[in-house]
Design an enzyme around this catalytic site. Structure first.
Site, short mmCIF file in Angstrom:
data_model
loop_
_atom_site.label_atom_id
_atom_site.label_comp_id
_atom_site.label_asym_id
_atom_site.label_seq_id
_atom_site.Cartn_x
_atom_site.Cartn_y
_atom_site.Cartn_z
N GLY A 40 0.88 -1.19 -0.08
CA GLY A 40 -0.02 0.13 0.09
C GLY A 40 0.81 1.52 0.04
O GLY A 40 1.71 1.39 0.96
N GLY A 45 0.68 3.85 3.87
CA GLY A 45 1.90 3.26 3.27
C GLY A 45 3.04 3.88 2.86
O GLY A 45 4.23 3.82 3.01
N SER A 284 -17.85 16.83 1.18
CA SER A 284 -17.28 16.73 2.22
C SER A 284 -18.06 17.31 3.32
O SER A 284 -18.73 18.17 3.31
CB SER A 284 -15.87 17.46 2.09
OG SER A 284 -15.25 17.98 3.34
N ARG A 330 -20.83 12.16 12.44
CA ARG A 330 -21.72 11.60 11.16
C ARG A 330 -22.63 10.68 11.47
O ARG A 330 -23.76 10.63 10.70
CB ARG A 330 -20.53 10.84 10.19
CG ARG A 330 -19.45 12.01 9.91
CD ARG A 330 -18.26 11.36 9.21
NE ARG A 330 -17.51 12.30 8.75
CZ ARG A 330 -16.19 12.02 7.79
NH1 ARG A 330 -16.03 10.72 7.90
NH2 ARG A 330 -15.84 12.91 7.55
N HIS A 401 -18.86 4.81 3.67
CA HIS A 401 -18.00 5.42 3.31
C HIS A 401 -16.39 5.21 3.84
O HIS A 401 -15.40 5.35 3.25
CB HIS A 401 -18.24 6.91 3.92
CG HIS A 401 -16.93 8.24 3.95
ND1 HIS A 401 -16.85 8.66 2.78
CD2 HIS A 401 -16.36 8.47 4.95
CE1 HIS A 401 -15.50 9.40 3.04
NE2 HIS A 401 -15.50 9.49 4.35
C1 FAD Z 1 -14.12 10.54 -1.06
C2 FAD Z 1 -13.59 10.64 0.36
C3 FAD Z 1 -13.07 11.54 1.17
C4 FAD Z 1 -12.60 11.65 2.14
N1 FAD Z 1 -11.94 12.76 2.96
C5 FAD Z 1 -11.24 12.86 4.06
C6 FAD Z 1 -11.03 13.88 4.92
O1 FAD Z 1 -11.36 15.11 4.33
N2 FAD Z 1 -10.12 13.70 5.88
C7 FAD Z 1 -10.32 12.51 6.56
O2 FAD Z 1 -9.28 12.38 7.54
N3 FAD Z 1 -10.25 11.47 5.88
C8 FAD Z 1 -11.08 11.22 4.72
N4 FAD Z 1 -11.30 10.28 4.10
C9 FAD Z 1 -10.86 8.81 4.54
C10 FAD Z 1 -9.34 8.66 4.11
O3 FAD Z 1 -9.15 9.38 2.83
C11 FAD Z 1 -9.05 7.37 4.13
O4 FAD Z 1 -9.20 6.62 5.12
C12 FAD Z 1 -7.28 7.09 4.11
O5 FAD Z 1 -7.02 8.09 2.82
C13 FAD Z 1 -7.00 5.97 3.94
O6 FAD Z 1 -5.75 5.88 3.68
P1 FAD Z 1 -4.65 4.29 3.64
O7 FAD Z 1 -3.19 4.77 3.49
O8 FAD Z 1 -5.09 3.87 4.88
O9 FAD Z 1 -5.43 3.49 2.42
P2 FAD Z 1 -5.65 4.04 0.81
O10 FAD Z 1 -5.05 5.35 0.61
O11 FAD Z 1 -6.78 3.51 0.42
O12 FAD Z 1 -4.40 3.29 0.11
C14 FAD Z 1 -4.41 1.77 0.17
C15 FAD Z 1 -3.23 1.38 -0.73
O13 FAD Z 1 -3.06 0.07 -0.53
C16 FAD Z 1 -2.80 -0.62 -1.88
N5 FAD Z 1 -3.45 -1.93 -1.84
C17 FAD Z 1 -4.73 -2.34 -1.43
N6 FAD Z 1 -4.77 -3.48 -1.55
C18 FAD Z 1 -3.72 -4.07 -2.03
C19 FAD Z 1 -3.53 -5.32 -2.73
N7 FAD Z 1 -4.07 -6.36 -2.36
N8 FAD Z 1 -2.20 -5.24 -2.97
C20 FAD Z 1 -1.47 -4.30 -3.25
N9 FAD Z 1 -1.78 -3.07 -2.86
C21 FAD Z 1 -3.01 -2.93 -2.27
C22 FAD Z 1 -3.49 0.64 -2.89
O14 FAD Z 1 -2.98 0.29 -4.17
C23 FAD Z 1 -3.08 1.86 -2.20
O15 FAD Z 1 -1.78 2.15 -2.56
C24 FAD Z 1 -12.23 10.30 2.90
C25 FAD Z 1 -12.26 9.27 2.15
C26 FAD Z 1 -13.06 9.29 0.94
C27 FAD Z 1 -13.69 7.91 0.56
#
Ligand code: FAD
Length: 637
Positions: A40, A45, A284, A330, A401
């Site tokens: 990730g 990540g 948002s 929320r 969400h």
């Molecule tokens: C529309 C929207 C708006 C949002 N706005 C906000 C906000 O304003 N403030 C806030 O705090 N939060 C917000 N959130 C929530 C927040 O964006 C996410 O919770 C956060 O960005 C998740 O980050 P992450 O690094 O955990 O995962 P992600 O950004 O989802 O990254 C996942 C990574 O894992 C990789 N991956 C997944 N599965 C596999 C696999 N099997 N093999 C290899 N790679 C894989 C993907 O390629 C990616 O690189 C929002 C969410 C949404 C949907």
């Protein structure tokens, strides 16, 4: 399954400092001997991979997109919380900690949340140093706005594109390490299994999405930063590619899965408009700083907005929750939107929408000021609905969400599998039964920049890690299993598309395990899901071959996992005989319709142990102790 949270002893405010001092370190010149696999490259990540490489570890980072910049984190809109107290409005580490525990309806671990609040301020400094263009006041200070569940302004933002800007910061840090040869970045590559050797996570099996080639990778520790699973509902605000595969494969290999039914239904999304949709769009939460939520007072009132006089409008959040008004958390906003729609007071063609109105803000602040705060969101709404929010209120409705549930981790962010660490949305750690807005970015970056870089060192320094090659029998066996599964998917040769199954699963989940849940509905879902899964394996049509780019095959593998995972979500929801946060069991509510918690019997994290496809997983509990906040009925009135 042993659930030792490893929360350090001592006063809450000293736990993290004491723990950091007590942890074993890896000598700087020994760090390059360790190879860490980070799966990730979203905010969690990318920040972890960059920080670990900066420390001197050898890192291999995987993502299924074509660039880390396309991770779903890019979609985050409204902002990121930190207890900097720049507006001098009464914020502190304790207040952010308290708001987050209360916002999560007292179902999170105090020590983790306090640490999150402690490091939150560092994240902003880190991002600013990277050049993240946070909004600023006229005098140059970073600007703050409010998000739900808080009475202070602590949310830092970059218009409505905060995730994108933070990701560019983390990506530039990651890129520096890729350039320096410390991180090997493997794009377009999807994890298909975790490999355990002598009970430790020692590698992964991946599929190259361009060539279809399966490959094994060995390492000294594995970090999952693979995001959330809201797409189990099919229609959600998540990017189409978001999935549960990595977390679920880890679960099948022995990692406990915590609180899977804690899924957040966000109140302000563009409503569903037809059967053809495969995606919903978030508006948002920041919009609730200035937008006012209302519906007509009279049921079935089909008049145009302009024809409904002020006295016949019900600003139901302001009326019911005068202290927090439109900025209630929320879960509270979503539940109330559903309630007024169930009363027949919803607006729009479907009746499944409420207004989010900027008329007063535009009059008070002027159109330019409103555009400066939310311009890109208004533009997006206008493009999608052909209605201009400067002229007429937005119509919004709750939609899936975010996943508060995820792989169980201890205080060190390690799962029940030694060596397998889980960060960001993929773990369950900090948000309890309901995440407050702007705290997912905070948690993902806290995990990646400031927590894991310490705790993983302690693991590496204390674990016995004999060298393991990918020629080891465990890798061979895992690769064979993965290959067989793909052949099986292609071999079904049925008639129905992958998406049609995903859509039907989403419907079952939304109807029975969505905004409101009942024992009857959940039992019905638990009967329907195995039947749908059986039908999938008998009649799914996956065209093409294993070799080369094959997107239906990618999707089929993910949906196959959702079809197993969904059952666990429903078991979890059924077992929890209380309403808390996002989890509204219709049977357990106060006479006013508010969630009715049962602290005596359910003040715990539910952790599930895999027992086989279609078998009920085994339920374990991590009791939650509240020593620093008083358990109380959440009130935003
Ligand atoms: C529309 C929207 C708006 C949002 N706005 C906000 C906000 O304003 N403030 C806030 O705090 N939060 C917000 N959130 C929530 C927040 O964006 C996410 O919770 C956060 O960005 C998740 O980050 P992450 O690094 O955990 O995962 P992600 O950004 O989802 O990254 C996942 C990574 O894992 C990789 N991956 C997944 N599965 C596999 C696999 N099997 N093999 C290899 N790679 C894989 C993907 O390629 C990616 O690189 C929002 C969410 C949404 C949907």
């Amino acid at each position: 399954m042993q659930l030792d949270s490893k929360v350090p002893s001592g006063p809450l405010q000293d736990k993290w400092d004491n723990h950091r001092f007590a942890m074993k370190l890896v000598n700087p010149s020994n760090k390059r001997k360790y190879n860490i696999l980070v799966v990730g490259s979203g905010l969690a990540g990318a920040s972890a991979a960059a920080s670990l490489a900066e420390l001197g570890y050898k890192v291999t980072c995987f993502a299924f997109q074509d660039s880390p910049r396309r991770a779903h984190s890019i979609a985050a809109q409204g902002g990121i919380n930190a207890s900097k107290n720049y507006p001098n409005d009464g914020d502190s580490v304790w207040r952010l900690f308290y708001d987050t525990v209360k916002g999560g309806d007292f179902r999170s671990r105090e020590a983790n949340v306090y640490r999150l609040a402690q490091v939150s301020a560092n994240i902003i400094d880190q991002a600013v140093a990277q050049g993240v263009p946070f909004a600023r006041e006229y005098g140059g200070l970073l600007s703050n706005r409010s998000f739900g569940g808080a009475q202070v302004s602590r949310t830092f933002y970059a218009q409505g594109a905060t995730g994108q800007q933070l990701l560019l910061g983390a990506y530039s840090a990651l890129n520096r390490q890729i350039g320096a040869g410390a991180v090997k970045m493997v794009n377009r590559c999807e994890l298909q299994d975790i490999v355990l050797v002598d009970g430790q996570a020692r590698g992964i099996v991946t599929r190259d999405l361009i060539t279809g080639k399966l490959e094994s990778w060995s390492g000294d520790a594995v970090v999952l930063a693979t995001g959330g699973y809201a797409n189990v509902f099919f229609l959600s605000t998540n990017a189409m590619g978001c999935n549960v595969t990595a977390a679920y494969k880890a679960h099948k290999r022995g990692a406990g899965f915590a609180n899977p039914s804690f899924t957040q239904i966000h109140p302000t999304c563009i409503p569903v408009s037809g059967d053809y949709q495969s995606k919903l769009t978030l508006m948002s939460e920041s919009l609730r700083n200035d937008g006012r939520v209302w519906v007509p007072k009279k049921a079935g009132d089909a008049r145009k907005v302009a024809d409904i006089p002020e006295s016949e409008r019900d600003y139901f959040l302001e009326r019911k929750y005068p202290s927090f008004g439109n900025l209630v958390p929320r879960d509270v906003a979503s539940r109330n939107a559903k309630m007024v729609c169930d009363e027949g007071r919803g607006v729009g063609e479907s009746g499944l929408a409420v207004y989010l109105d900027f008329r007063d803000a535009i009059q008070r602040l002027g159109k330019d000021a409103v555009a400066a705060r939310y311009g890109n969101l208004f533009h997006m709404y206008h493009k999608i609905t052909a209605e201009d929010p400067f002229e007429t209120p937005m119509r919004i409705y709750p939609a899936p969400h975010y996943a508060m549930g995820g792989l169980w981790v201890d205080y060190n962010l390690m799962s029940t599998i030694p060596g397998l660490h889980v960060i960001g949305e993929a773990n369950f750690s900090d948000h309890g039964a309901n995440r407050l807005g702007a705290s997912a970015l905070m948690q993902g970056l806290a995990d990646g920049y400031f927590v894991l870089p310490y705790t993983i060192g302690n693991y590496l320094a204390t674990a016995s890690l004999p060298k393991v090659e990918t020629t080891h029998a465990s890798f061979q066996a895992a690769e064979r299993e993965v290959a067989d599964r793909f052949s099986k998917l292609l071999g079904v040769n049925g008639k129905q598309t992958v998406d049609s199954f995903h859509r039907r699963l989403g419907r079952i989940m939304w109807d029975n395990c969505g905004l409101g849940r009942t024992a009857e509905g959940l039992q019905s879902a638990l009967e329907q899901i195995p039947k749908l899964r059986e039908e999938f394996w008998a009649d799914v049509r996956v065209p093409g071959t294993e070799a080369g780019l094959n997107q239906p095959l990618e999707r089929a593998a993910r949906v196959a996992d959702f079809l197993e995972f969904a059952e666990m979500v429903c078991w979890d929801a059924l077992e929890r005989e209380e309403s808390c946060g996002c989890h509204l069991r219709e049977e357990h509510r106060t006479p006013e319709g508010e969630a009715l918690r049962n602290d005596k019997d359910y003040s715990h994290v539910s952790v599930w142990e895999y027992k086989g496809v279609g078998e009920k997983p085994v339920h374990h509990k991590e009791p939650l102790a509240f020593e620093n906040v008083k358990l109380s009925t959440r009130s935003y009135k």
